[in-house]
Design an enzyme around this catalytic site. Structure first.
Site, PDB file in Angstrom:
ATOM      1  N   HIS A 262       0.848  -1.186   0.000  1.00  0.00           N
ATOM      2  CA  HIS A 262       0.000   0.000   0.000  1.00  0.00           C
ATOM      3  C   HIS A 262       0.881   1.231   0.000  1.00  0.00           C
ATOM      4  O   HIS A 262       1.939   1.254   0.610  1.00  0.00           O
ATOM      5  CB  HIS A 262      -0.888   0.026   1.251  1.00  0.00           C
ATOM      6  CG  HIS A 262      -2.051   0.955   1.115  1.00  0.00           C
ATOM      7  ND1 HIS A 262      -1.940   2.291   1.344  1.00  0.00           N
ATOM      8  CD2 HIS A 262      -3.329   0.723   0.737  1.00  0.00           C
ATOM      9  CE1 HIS A 262      -3.126   2.858   1.131  1.00  0.00           C
ATOM     10  NE2 HIS A 262      -3.979   1.949   0.765  1.00  0.00           N
TER      11      HIS A 262
ATOM     12  N   ASP B 191      -8.043  -4.940  -0.392  1.00  0.00           N
ATOM     13  CA  ASP B 191      -8.521  -5.765  -1.506  1.00  0.00           C
ATOM     14  C   ASP B 191      -8.205  -7.246  -1.354  1.00  0.00           C
ATOM     15  O   ASP B 191      -8.660  -8.059  -2.164  1.00  0.00           O
ATOM     16  CB  ASP B 191      -7.883  -5.257  -2.805  1.00  0.00           C
ATOM     17  CG  ASP B 191      -8.400  -3.872  -3.161  1.00  0.00           C
ATOM     18  OD1 ASP B 191      -7.588  -2.983  -3.442  1.00  0.00           O
ATOM     19  OD2 ASP B 191      -9.623  -3.683  -3.101  1.00  0.00           O
TER      20      ASP B 191
HETATM   21  C1  SDX Z   1      -6.085   0.379  -3.042  1.00  0.00           C
HETATM   22  O1  SDX Z   1      -4.117   4.750  -1.955  1.00  0.00           O
HETATM   23  C2  SDX Z   1      -5.167   4.196  -1.398  1.00  0.00           C
HETATM   24  O2  SDX Z   1      -5.646   4.588  -0.340  1.00  0.00           O
HETATM   25  C3  SDX Z   1      -5.779   3.065  -2.193  1.00  0.00           C
HETATM   26  C4  SDX Z   1      -6.820   2.228  -1.493  1.00  0.00           C
HETATM   27  C5  SDX Z   1      -8.091   3.019  -1.242  1.00  0.00           C
HETATM   28  O3  SDX Z   1      -8.842   2.675  -0.303  1.00  0.00           O
HETATM   29  O4  SDX Z   1      -8.394   3.936  -2.063  1.00  0.00           O
HETATM   30  O5  SDX Z   1      -6.325   1.758  -0.262  1.00  0.00           O
HETATM   31  C6  SDX Z   1      -7.241   1.021  -2.337  1.00  0.00           C
HETATM   32  O6  SDX Z   1      -5.801   0.737  -4.158  1.00  0.00           O
HETATM   33  C7  SDX Z   1      -5.252  -0.643  -2.296  1.00  0.00           C
HETATM   34  C8  SDX Z   1      -4.024  -1.158  -3.149  1.00  0.00           C
HETATM   35  C9  SDX Z   1      -4.540  -2.230  -4.131  1.00  0.00           C
HETATM   36  N1  SDX Z   1      -3.480  -2.581  -5.059  1.00  0.00           N
HETATM   37  C10 SDX Z   1      -2.878  -3.826  -5.023  1.00  0.00           C
HETATM   38  O7  SDX Z   1      -3.107  -4.669  -4.151  1.00  0.00           O
HETATM   39  C11 SDX Z   1      -1.889  -4.068  -6.170  1.00  0.00           C
HETATM   40  C12 SDX Z   1      -0.604  -4.700  -5.605  1.00  0.00           C
HETATM   41  N2  SDX Z   1       0.100  -3.635  -4.811  1.00  0.00           N
HETATM   42  C13 SDX Z   1       1.118  -2.901  -5.498  1.00  0.00           C
HETATM   43  O8  SDX Z   1       1.012  -2.750  -6.869  1.00  0.00           O
HETATM   44  C14 SDX Z   1       1.660  -1.702  -4.702  1.00  0.00           C
HETATM   45  O9  SDX Z   1       1.891  -2.147  -3.430  1.00  0.00           O
HETATM   46  C15 SDX Z   1       0.828  -0.420  -4.656  1.00  0.00           C
HETATM   47  C16 SDX Z   1       0.494   0.070  -6.011  1.00  0.00           C
HETATM   48  C17 SDX Z   1      -0.419  -0.633  -3.870  1.00  0.00           C
HETATM   49  C18 SDX Z   1       1.661   0.643  -3.922  1.00  0.00           C
HETATM   50  O10 SDX Z   1       2.776   0.881  -4.715  1.00  0.00           O
HETATM   51  P1  SDX Z   1       3.880   1.975  -4.301  1.00  0.00           P
HETATM   52  O11 SDX Z   1       3.516   2.649  -3.043  1.00  0.00           O
HETATM   53  O12 SDX Z   1       4.145   2.836  -5.507  1.00  0.00           O
HETATM   54  O13 SDX Z   1       5.137   1.095  -3.955  1.00  0.00           O
HETATM   55  P2  SDX Z   1       6.183   0.624  -4.995  1.00  0.00           P
HETATM   56  O14 SDX Z   1       5.507   0.144  -6.250  1.00  0.00           O
HETATM   57  O15 SDX Z   1       7.221   1.687  -5.115  1.00  0.00           O
HETATM   58  O16 SDX Z   1       6.794  -0.676  -4.254  1.00  0.00           O
HETATM   59  C19 SDX Z   1       7.838  -0.560  -3.317  1.00  0.00           C
HETATM   60  C20 SDX Z   1       8.586  -1.886  -3.404  1.00  0.00           C
HETATM   61  C21 SDX Z   1       9.046  -2.208  -4.829  1.00  0.00           C
HETATM   62  O17 SDX Z   1      10.175  -3.080  -4.719  1.00  0.00           O
HETATM   63  P3  SDX Z   1      11.668  -2.398  -4.807  1.00  0.00           P
HETATM   64  O18 SDX Z   1      11.715  -1.617  -6.113  1.00  0.00           O
HETATM   65  O19 SDX Z   1      11.781  -1.517  -3.578  1.00  0.00           O
HETATM   66  O20 SDX Z   1      12.595  -3.589  -4.786  1.00  0.00           O
HETATM   67  O21 SDX Z   1       7.707  -2.961  -3.027  1.00  0.00           O
HETATM   68  C22 SDX Z   1       7.509  -3.820  -4.153  1.00  0.00           C
HETATM   69  C23 SDX Z   1       7.914  -3.030  -5.382  1.00  0.00           C
HETATM   70  O22 SDX Z   1       8.324  -3.898  -6.424  1.00  0.00           O
HETATM   71  N3  SDX Z   1       6.082  -4.162  -4.152  1.00  0.00           N
HETATM   72  C24 SDX Z   1       5.603  -5.390  -4.412  1.00  0.00           C
HETATM   73  C25 SDX Z   1       4.207  -5.269  -4.242  1.00  0.00           C
HETATM   74  N4  SDX Z   1       3.887  -4.001  -3.898  1.00  0.00           N
HETATM   75  C26 SDX Z   1       5.051  -3.321  -3.849  1.00  0.00           C
HETATM   76  N5  SDX Z   1       6.218  -6.545  -4.764  1.00  0.00           N
HETATM   77  C27 SDX Z   1       5.394  -7.621  -4.958  1.00  0.00           C
HETATM   78  N6  SDX Z   1       4.021  -7.597  -4.809  1.00  0.00           N
HETATM   79  C28 SDX Z   1       3.409  -6.438  -4.456  1.00  0.00           C
HETATM   80  N7  SDX Z   1       2.064  -6.406  -4.323  1.00  0.00           N
END
Ligand code: SDX
Length: 428
Positions: free
Chosen positions: A307, A364
């Site tokens: 998140h 989710d």
């Molecule tokens: C919602 O913002 C809100 O409030 C949203 C929400 C709401 O109520 O409106 O809460 C609802 O959208 C919840 C999120 C639902 N999305 C998912 O479940 C999709 C999977 N999650 C990711 O795509 C990700 O965690 C995000 C998009 C939710 C957040 O991404 P960020 O904050 O931009 O973090 P990032 O992509 O920079 O990740 C940081 C690190 C990275 O690795 P490094 O580059 O540091 O090595 O964490 C890794 C990412 O690759 N990472 C994951 C991951 N999420 C982040 N690796 C594997 N699986 C994941 N799900």
């Protein structure tokens, strides 16, 4: 802490006021930055460190896993309130008295008929159309049938627009689902409560009396409350910035629905179920999918994990996980998907890749398991998210308009070609 921030650029130093919120959050007010520094701006991809507004609607603390709507904790609201009460509190700022709630509901019921020509727009969609695309289109189309609700300039006009969309949106949600399932479009009954009426519109079979299942009603109430607002997330920011051009409420909501559709945002609840199904089909080998999620060369992510703000447990996920157990038990449903989800969660919580990056289950991760137990098709999961988020979007749009916020127009740093002469096609 002093009430100013100092910035040094080269030989020059600048001071900017600090803004402090009621929960002691602090921001640097940089509205004078570009003028004071003769053109310097800030840049922050994804706005990870940038506030877009001051808001009194929802407070969350991602480190501590705190979420409150209008000061009320999400745990108490999920346990003690119903969705319409919470919608009222988000939109108008206070939990309603019984009279206020009854009037709000009565006004909504008066406006819950959708112009029958909207059916023609719905009919034009192929059955294969994704429900979020249908919902976004129909929501925008409402403007054509309710022109008076566009560009509201008075509290009364705004109230009328709010009760209209609170009444019509559930109809669009139900019609979208029934279109996909081939069931005749219907209306509920004015004698029912707000959530009961949604259930009747969604699930009623044409040839039998629809009986409200209290287990499902309570679970749906809770899910809608838990999705109702979440400060400046991607879709809410879209609603606010669309509305900042003075686009109408319905058009701004339509933009928000489209933003929510993405699998990184609200679309994740559908992607979670598809991921869990794929793991089940693949023999339940969660370790293989954990490895894929950690492999930088693999685009696969563990959907429902991570998140932007919560670097601890998403408090909503904790409540939904408990509700999933209760609902499946009460309905007597054994869903192997739930076991797979639990297994994935346990593995992730003990895996340094996830722990180091503070990746926990989010709202989710478990919600789809309950929607499925309710008989909601997986493609409708994000529509259910939108149904819950509607009052939050309305509240945020209303706050932005009443605060007379300026049109949103971010700056950029240009990294393209410098000035160069035009080249005729023969010379290219
Ligand atoms: C919602 O913002 C809100 O409030 C949203 C929400 C709401 O109520 O409106 O809460 C609802 O959208 C919840 C999120 C639902 N999305 C998912 O479940 C999709 C999977 N999650 C990711 O795509 C990700 O965690 C995000 C998009 C939710 C957040 O991404 P960020 O904050 O931009 O973090 P990032 O992509 O920079 O990740 C940081 C690190 C990275 O690795 P490094 O580059 O540091 O090595 O964490 C890794 C990412 O690759 N990472 C994951 C991951 N999420 C982040 N690796 C594997 N699986 C994941 N799900």
């Amino acid at each position: 802490m002093s009430d100013i921030a100092k910035l040094q650029i080269g030989e020059n130093s600048y001071e900017f006021p600090l803004v402090k919120g009621t929960e002691n959050e602090v921001a640097i007010d940089i509205k004078s930055l570009r003028t004071a520094t003769n053109g310097v701006i800030t840049i922050d991809a994804g706005f990870k460190n940038t506030g877009s507004c001051e808001s009194g609607i929802t407070f969350l603390d991602g480190e501590k896993g705190i979420l409150r709507y209008r000061g009320y904790s999400i745990d108490e609201l999920a346990e003690k309130a119903d969705f319409l009460e919470v919608a009222y509190a988000l939109i108008f700022g206070e939990l309603p008295t019984k009279e206020e709630l009854d009037k709000f509901h009565a006004d909504i019921k008066l406006k819950s008929v959708v112009d029958d020509d909207v059916r023609k727009i719905l009919e034009a969609f192929p059955k294969t159309a994704h429900p979020m695309g249908i919902l976004s289109s129909l929501t925008s189309a409402l403007t054509a049938f309710n022109p008076s609700s566009v560009n509201v300039n008075s509290e009364e006009e705004m109230y009328n627009a709010i009760v209209k969309i609170m009444g019509k949106f559930p109809v669009l949600v139900a019609w979208t689902m029934r279109k996909k399932s081939g069931l005749p479009l219907n209306y509920g009954s004015k004698s029912l409560g707000y959530v009961e009426n949604i259930m009747k519109m969604m699930f009623e079979e044409p040839n039998e009396e629809y009986v409200i299942n209290p287990i499902i009603k309570d679970a749906l109430d809770k899910l809608l409350i838990l999705h109702a607002d979440h400060e400046q997330n991607c879709s809410t920011s879209t609603v606010r910035i669309a509305g900042s051009s003075h686009a109408g409420l319905f058009a701004s909501l339509s933009a928000g629905i489209s933003a929510l559709w993405g699998p990184l945002h609200g679309g994740a609840n559908q992607a979670v179920l598809e991921m869990l199904e794929a793991i089940k089909e693949d023999g339940g080998d969660t370790k293989k999918y954990m490895a894929k999620a950690k492999d930088k060369n693999d685009p696969f992510r563990l959907m429902g994990f991570g998140h932007r703000v919560y670097k601890n447990f998403d408090p909503r996920a904790t409540i939904i996980k408990k509700a999933a157990d209760e609902v499946l038990k009460d309905l007597g449903i054994e869903d192997p998907i739930l076991e797979i989800a639990r297994g994935l969660e346990q593995e992730a919580l003990n895996d340094s890749y996830f722990v180091d990056r503070k990746l926990y289950p989010n709202v989710d991760f478990y919600s789809g398991i309950i929607y499925r137990a309710m008989g909601i098709p997986v493609e409708m999961f994000t529509v259910m998210f939108a149904l819950g988020r509607l009052p939050g979007w309305i509240a945020q749009w209303k706050e932005m308009r009443l605060n007379k916020e300026p049109i949103g127009r971010p700056r950029q740093i240009y990294t393209g070609e410098n000035l160069r002469p035009f080249k005729s096609i023969e010379k290219r």
